[in-house]
Design a protein around this motif. Structure first.
Motif, mmCIF file in Angstrom:
data_model
loop_
_atom_site.group_PDB
_atom_site.id
_atom_site.type_symbol
_atom_site.label_atom_id
_atom_site.label_comp_id
_atom_site.label_asym_id
_atom_site.label_seq_id
_atom_site.Cartn_x
_atom_site.Cartn_y
_atom_site.Cartn_z
ATOM 1 N N ARG A 80 72.337 -54.451 20.616
ATOM 2 C CA ARG A 80 72.731 -55.822 20.114
ATOM 3 C C ARG A 80 73.651 -56.427 20.828
ATOM 4 O O ARG A 80 74.176 -57.575 20.309
ATOM 5 C CB ARG A 80 72.582 -55.735 18.467
ATOM 6 C CG ARG A 80 71.961 -54.919 17.660
ATOM 7 C CD ARG A 80 70.549 -55.340 18.020
ATOM 8 N NE ARG A 80 69.841 -54.273 17.233
ATOM 9 C CZ ARG A 80 68.372 -54.156 17.629
ATOM 10 N NH1 ARG A 80 67.702 -54.489 18.562
ATOM 11 N NH2 ARG A 80 67.739 -53.398 16.829
ATOM 12 N N PRO A 82 74.098 -58.418 23.677
ATOM 13 C CA PRO A 82 73.631 -59.787 23.994
ATOM 14 C C PRO A 82 73.663 -60.645 22.689
ATOM 15 O O PRO A 82 73.978 -61.754 22.735
ATOM 16 C CB PRO A 82 72.301 -59.622 24.510
ATOM 17 C CG PRO A 82 72.040 -58.228 25.008
ATOM 18 C CD PRO A 82 72.829 -57.440 24.214
ATOM 19 N N ALA A 83 73.148 -60.153 21.580
ATOM 20 C CA ALA A 83 73.289 -60.856 20.628
ATOM 21 C C ALA A 83 74.725 -61.341 20.025
ATOM 22 O O ALA A 83 75.206 -62.414 19.616
ATOM 23 C CB ALA A 83 72.209 -60.311 19.407
ATOM 24 N N THR A 86 76.423 -63.569 22.238
ATOM 25 C CA THR A 86 75.913 -65.180 21.996
ATOM 26 C C THR A 86 76.884 -65.688 20.862
ATOM 27 O O THR A 86 77.339 -66.659 21.226
ATOM 28 C CB THR A 86 74.423 -65.051 21.768
ATOM 29 O OG1 THR A 86 73.640 -64.601 22.682
ATOM 30 C CG2 THR A 86 73.940 -66.506 21.262
ATOM 31 N N THR A 99 78.985 -58.134 28.632
ATOM 32 C CA THR A 99 78.458 -57.063 27.921
ATOM 33 C C THR A 99 78.505 -55.809 28.740
ATOM 34 O O THR A 99 78.255 -56.189 30.116
ATOM 35 C CB THR A 99 77.057 -57.324 27.261
ATOM 36 O OG1 THR A 99 75.978 -57.369 28.225
ATOM 37 C CG2 THR A 99 77.082 -58.459 26.417
ATOM 38 N N GLY A 110 67.504 -52.676 22.916
ATOM 39 C CA GLY A 110 68.011 -53.967 23.270
ATOM 40 C C GLY A 110 67.032 -55.074 23.970
ATOM 41 O O GLY A 110 67.735 -55.973 24.551
ATOM 42 N N GLU A 113 66.648 -58.399 22.815
ATOM 43 C CA GLU A 113 68.082 -59.158 22.900
ATOM 44 C C GLU A 113 68.341 -59.807 24.235
ATOM 45 O O GLU A 113 68.952 -60.826 24.243
ATOM 46 C CB GLU A 113 69.158 -58.453 22.307
ATOM 47 C CG GLU A 113 69.076 -58.287 20.887
ATOM 48 C CD GLU A 113 67.930 -57.140 20.036
ATOM 49 O OE1 GLU A 113 67.423 -56.507 20.924
ATOM 50 O OE2 GLU A 113 67.944 -57.383 18.972
ATOM 51 N N ILE A 114 68.266 -58.857 25.260
ATOM 52 C CA ILE A 114 68.784 -59.277 26.475
ATOM 53 C C ILE A 114 67.646 -60.379 27.262
ATOM 54 O O ILE A 114 68.091 -61.344 27.996
ATOM 55 C CB ILE A 114 68.621 -57.949 27.474
ATOM 56 C CG1 ILE A 114 69.313 -58.454 29.110
ATOM 57 C CG2 ILE A 114 67.457 -57.326 27.847
ATOM 58 C CD1 ILE A 114 70.961 -59.139 28.706
ATOM 59 N N HIS A 116 66.108 -62.561 25.732
ATOM 60 C CA HIS A 116 66.096 -63.975 25.147
ATOM 61 C C HIS A 116 67.518 -64.494 25.494
ATOM 62 O O HIS A 116 67.709 -65.637 25.403
ATOM 63 C CB HIS A 116 65.756 -63.891 23.444
ATOM 64 C CG HIS A 116 64.317 -63.788 23.268
ATOM 65 N ND1 HIS A 116 63.433 -64.574 23.244
ATOM 66 C CD2 HIS A 116 63.634 -62.634 22.709
ATOM 67 C CE1 HIS A 116 62.295 -64.452 22.850
ATOM 68 N NE2 HIS A 116 62.520 -63.121 22.711
ATOM 69 N N ALA A 117 68.465 -63.475 25.661
ATOM 70 C CA ALA A 117 69.647 -64.210 26.104
ATOM 71 C C ALA A 117 69.722 -64.682 27.229
ATOM 72 O O ALA A 117 70.407 -65.915 27.596
ATOM 73 C CB ALA A 117 70.796 -63.167 25.598
ATOM 74 N N GLU A 122 72.608 -67.979 27.938
ATOM 75 C CA GLU A 122 74.151 -67.695 27.366
ATOM 76 C C GLU A 122 74.954 -67.412 28.460
ATOM 77 O O GLU A 122 74.931 -66.856 29.700
ATOM 78 C CB GLU A 122 73.966 -66.596 26.512
ATOM 79 C CG GLU A 122 73.099 -66.742 25.550
ATOM 80 C CD GLU A 122 73.364 -67.996 24.534
ATOM 81 O OE1 GLU A 122 74.402 -68.652 24.350
ATOM 82 O OE2 GLU A 122 72.183 -68.394 23.757
#
Length: 262
Positions: A80, A82-83, A86, A99, A110, A113-114, A116-117, A122
């Motif tokens: 998590r 990257p979340a 963000t 990160t 993950g 998360e990566i 979409h980030a 981001e």
């Protein structure tokens, strides 16, 4: 002692960054994590951004990264980072946020998360340590384990028909519009270490310039998990991992366009 016999600091082969805390690292001898930690500390120190840096520590072998580099850290649940990053970036837009994740953390649990980030762009740096194995939990196959590679869960080698193909995360994120700089490096030789440090500093600068997500993969060894000496692991990595994960920049553009292969 005569003056001529005094070794000047600038001539030392190894100099310790002031950002590295005097704590003995828990990594196995020959592990790439320690080298990359040193490069991160050097880059942050040389760029004068210690006070504005926030690192997001992962779950995995590098879970204790916050014990070694003197910056602000935030721990994240497995995969998590990257979340969490963000949220940190959006609450602290003037900070440099990065990160630090292994392949089991980033490419497996993950993966969503990566992706979409990076797709959102981001404004952060992702440092991705890829040693093709779950090093902390017993040497199991990871998403990045290459074909025919022996692990504790693939004792006869990874079989693509049974286990699927190795996941090239860096190639995937290079196609996303939110990434501005995507590169694949290593740290097994002095020359490779210098290139890796330049890539890290470029990624940091991109974040400071608010160009979106920068992504630096470091192809690494896990000599303990691979059941090899450090020297053997470096050679195996060069002969087996580099052909599948070739080094170099995949994207380097303010507009986020992939690097031309022509």
């Amino acid at each position: 002692m005569e003056t001529k016999d005094i070794i000047k600091p600038e001539n030392l082969v190894y100099g310790k960054s002031e950002l590295l805390i005097d704590t003995i690292m828990h990594y196995c001898p020959g592990c790439t994590h320690g080298v990359v930690h040193k490069l991160i500390a050097e880059a942050i120190g040389e760029m004068g951004i210690q006070e504005k840096t926030i690192g997001i520590a992962p779950v995995g072998c590098s879970v204790f990264a916050y014990n070694y580099i003197d910056i602000d850290w935030q721990e994240a649940a497995h995969g998590r980072a990257p979340a969490v990053a963000t949220g940190v970036v959006r609450l602290n837009p003037d900070k440099f946020v990065f990160t630090y994740q292994g392949d089991g953390d980033l490419a497996s649990i993950g993966a969503a998360e990566i992706i979409h980030a990076c797709n959102r762009g981001e404004n952060m740096l992702v440092i991705f340590i890829n040693n093709g194995i779950y090093g902390m939990t017993g040497g199991q196959m990871a998403p990045t384990t290459i074909e025919n590679m022996v692990t504790s869960t693939t004792p006869c080698g990874r079989d693509s028909e049974l286990n699927g193909y190795p996941l090239k995360m860096t190639d995937l994120v290079a196609q996303l519009p939110g990434t501005s700089y995507v590169t694949r490096q290593s740290a097994q030789t002095a020359a490779a270490v210098r290139k890796c440090k330049r890539a890290l500093k470029k990624g940091i600068q991109n974040v400071l310039d608010k160009k979106g997500t920068s992504f630096v993969e470091v192809i690494s060894t896990c000599n303990s998990g691979w059941k090899m000496t450090p020297v053997q692991a470096n050679k195996w990595m060069e002969e087996n991992m580099f052909p599948y994960y070739p080094l170099g920049d995949l994207k380097d553009s303010e507009k986020g366009e992939p690097v031309s292969k022509n």
